[in-house]
Design an enzyme around this catalytic site. Structure first.
Site, mmCIF file in Angstrom:
data_model
loop_
_atom_site.group_PDB
_atom_site.id
_atom_site.type_symbol
_atom_site.label_atom_id
_atom_site.label_comp_id
_atom_site.label_asym_id
_atom_site.label_seq_id
_atom_site.Cartn_x
_atom_site.Cartn_y
_atom_site.Cartn_z
ATOM 1 N N ARG A 151 0.855 -1.181 0.000
ATOM 2 C CA ARG A 151 0.000 0.000 0.000
ATOM 3 C C ARG A 151 0.897 1.239 0.000
ATOM 4 O O ARG A 151 2.052 1.196 0.432
ATOM 5 C CB ARG A 151 -0.897 0.022 1.233
ATOM 6 C CG ARG A 151 -1.901 -1.125 1.314
ATOM 7 C CD ARG A 151 -2.770 -0.973 2.543
ATOM 8 N NE ARG A 151 -3.815 -2.004 2.636
ATOM 9 C CZ ARG A 151 -3.698 -3.128 3.319
ATOM 10 N NH1 ARG A 151 -2.581 -3.381 3.991
ATOM 11 N NH2 ARG A 151 -4.691 -4.008 3.348
ATOM 12 N N LYS A 175 -2.702 -2.296 7.871
ATOM 13 C CA LYS A 175 -3.891 -1.740 8.505
ATOM 14 C C LYS A 175 -4.189 -2.466 9.810
ATOM 15 O O LYS A 175 -4.051 -3.687 9.912
ATOM 16 C CB LYS A 175 -5.091 -1.862 7.566
ATOM 17 C CG LYS A 175 -5.053 -0.888 6.393
ATOM 18 C CD LYS A 175 -6.339 -0.947 5.594
ATOM 19 C CE LYS A 175 -6.347 0.110 4.493
ATOM 20 N NZ LYS A 175 -7.610 0.064 3.710
ATOM 21 N N HIS A 240 -2.269 2.729 -5.995
ATOM 22 C CA HIS A 240 -3.252 1.664 -5.780
ATOM 23 C C HIS A 240 -3.453 0.844 -7.052
ATOM 24 O O HIS A 240 -3.629 -0.381 -7.000
ATOM 25 C CB HIS A 240 -4.579 2.250 -5.323
ATOM 26 C CG HIS A 240 -5.626 1.211 -5.052
ATOM 27 N ND1 HIS A 240 -5.573 0.390 -3.953
ATOM 28 C CD2 HIS A 240 -6.734 0.837 -5.755
ATOM 29 C CE1 HIS A 240 -6.618 -0.446 -3.984
ATOM 30 N NE2 HIS A 240 -7.322 -0.178 -5.066
ATOM 31 N N ARG A 243 -0.659 -1.557 -7.313
ATOM 32 C CA ARG A 243 -0.902 -2.658 -6.360
ATOM 33 C C ARG A 243 -1.923 -3.634 -6.961
ATOM 34 O O ARG A 243 -1.766 -4.857 -6.853
ATOM 35 C CB ARG A 243 -1.411 -2.070 -5.044
ATOM 36 C CG ARG A 243 -1.942 -3.077 -4.022
ATOM 37 C CD ARG A 243 -2.241 -2.316 -2.729
ATOM 38 N NE ARG A 243 -3.259 -2.940 -1.905
ATOM 39 C CZ ARG A 243 -3.023 -3.866 -0.961
ATOM 40 N NH1 ARG A 243 -1.794 -4.299 -0.759
ATOM 41 N NH2 ARG A 243 -4.007 -4.347 -0.236
ATOM 42 N N TYR A 275 -11.081 -7.391 -5.671
ATOM 43 C CA TYR A 275 -9.893 -6.619 -6.014
ATOM 44 C C TYR A 275 -9.110 -7.242 -7.155
ATOM 45 O O TYR A 275 -8.433 -6.556 -7.907
ATOM 46 C CB TYR A 275 -9.016 -6.558 -4.764
ATOM 47 C CG TYR A 275 -7.877 -5.586 -4.800
ATOM 48 C CD1 TYR A 275 -6.602 -5.993 -5.152
ATOM 49 C CD2 TYR A 275 -8.055 -4.257 -4.450
ATOM 50 C CE1 TYR A 275 -5.543 -5.112 -5.163
ATOM 51 C CE2 TYR A 275 -7.007 -3.370 -4.447
ATOM 52 C CZ TYR A 275 -5.752 -3.800 -4.809
ATOM 53 O OH TYR A 275 -4.694 -2.920 -4.821
#
Length: 311
Positions: A151, A175, A240, A243, A275
């Site tokens: 990230r 996170k 992003h 990623r 994702y």
């Protein structure tokens, strides 16, 4: 909590949004309107609101369409995520906001050709006899984004010695403070080794900037600039998106979804499924080459069925 006013925090949020996503003026205006109206409805207490206050706020949306409620709630969730990530509040109350069942859109994707174009520009800049320090840093940033799926926040805040030259992985605290193991390619480790010779030995960060480390906003600006130089529309590229490219290209190459979940640091496998969408050609190939009931190749079938003799 910092104690800054709603107005100040909203402006900081919009500045971040413009830099990180290249959001259009109309998009920023919509965010400003939704968040400012919510602040007004709560008497300027939006940035310190708890779940009860947010329930009170969303109750006032009962006459609005589901799409409008979804838009307002999404804007506020993003605002609260920003406040939490930037240390303006210790918690993120966004979960208390309604989710009226709108479908999640798939992330933007980059093709292998797009990624090759990015790296071609970087190779041209770093293959000269004395490459610029800024180009070596950029090369390392892109190698780590695409080669590890980090990230943006995880990447810019890497400690100077987080990546060892003889260890093909690093431990990242993502996170929620959760640690995960992130594999590293030989190319990424080589780029880090070269770049680190240009980082002061007393620096706490791998990517220092001023008294701290490179900011996420600056990272977004660098990525969009290199995209433009590679002939790719900047609005299609961000940290992003790189990623996401890491994940989709691994999945298309046969990677296991559970392995991707671990590498990306997703708590819920459903997040990884959304994702990391797979293109249709890959699915067709899997069925036609690996399904147990797939017909054998014509040549092989002829050999098996042959042997003369009429019916």
């Amino acid at each position: 909590m910092t104690g800054a006013s709603d107005r100040v925090l909203i402006e900081l949020f919009l500045e971040m949004l413009a830099a990180e996503t290249g959001a259009a003026a109309n998009t920023l205006a919509a965010y400003r309107s939704d968040i400012s109206l919510a602040s007004k409805a709560l008497g300027g207490r939006l940035s310190v609101a708890d779940a009860d206050l947010l329930a009170e706020l969303s109750a006032g949306w009962s006459s609005l369409s589901r799409a409008t409620v979804a838009r307002k709630a999404a804007a506020l969730r993003r605002f609260y995520a920003f406040l939490h990530d930037e240390g303006h509040r210790a918690d993120d109350p966004g979960a208390a906001l309604p989710r009226p069942g709108t479908a999640r859109s798939l992330p933007k994707a980059l093709s292998h050709a797009d990624v090759d174009r990015l790296f071609a520009v970087i190779a041209d800049r770093t293959s000269v006899e004395r490459p610029l320090r800024s180009d070596l840093r950029l090369s390392t940033l892109i190698e780590l984004l695409y080669g590890s799926g980090l990230r943006a926040t995880e990447l810019v805040s890497l400690p100077r010695n987080a990546i060892a030259p003889d260890r093909p992985y690093l431990i990242v605290r993502g996170k929620g403070g959760k640690e995960r193991l992130v594999p590293l390619s030989d190319r990424a480790r080589a780029a880090v080794a070269t770049w680190r010779t240009h980082v002061p030995t007393d620096s706490a960060w791998l990517f220092p900037s001023g008294k701290k480390h490179l900011t996420r906003i600056r990272l977004y600006q660098l990525v969009k600039a290199i995209a433009a130089d590679a002939g790719i529309p900047p609005d299609r590229v961000s940290p992003h998106v790189l990623r996401h490219a890491f994940a989709t290209h691994l999945l298309a190459g046969g990677a296991d979804l559970r392995a991707l979940q671990t590498m990306l640091g997703h708590v819920d496998i459903a997040t990884t499924e959304i994702y990391t969408h797979v293109d249709a050609s890959r699915l067709v190939e899997l069925v036609t080459t690996r399904h147990p009931l797939t017909d054998p190749a014509p040549a092989k079938r002829a050999h098996v069925d042959g042997g003369g003799g009429g019916s």
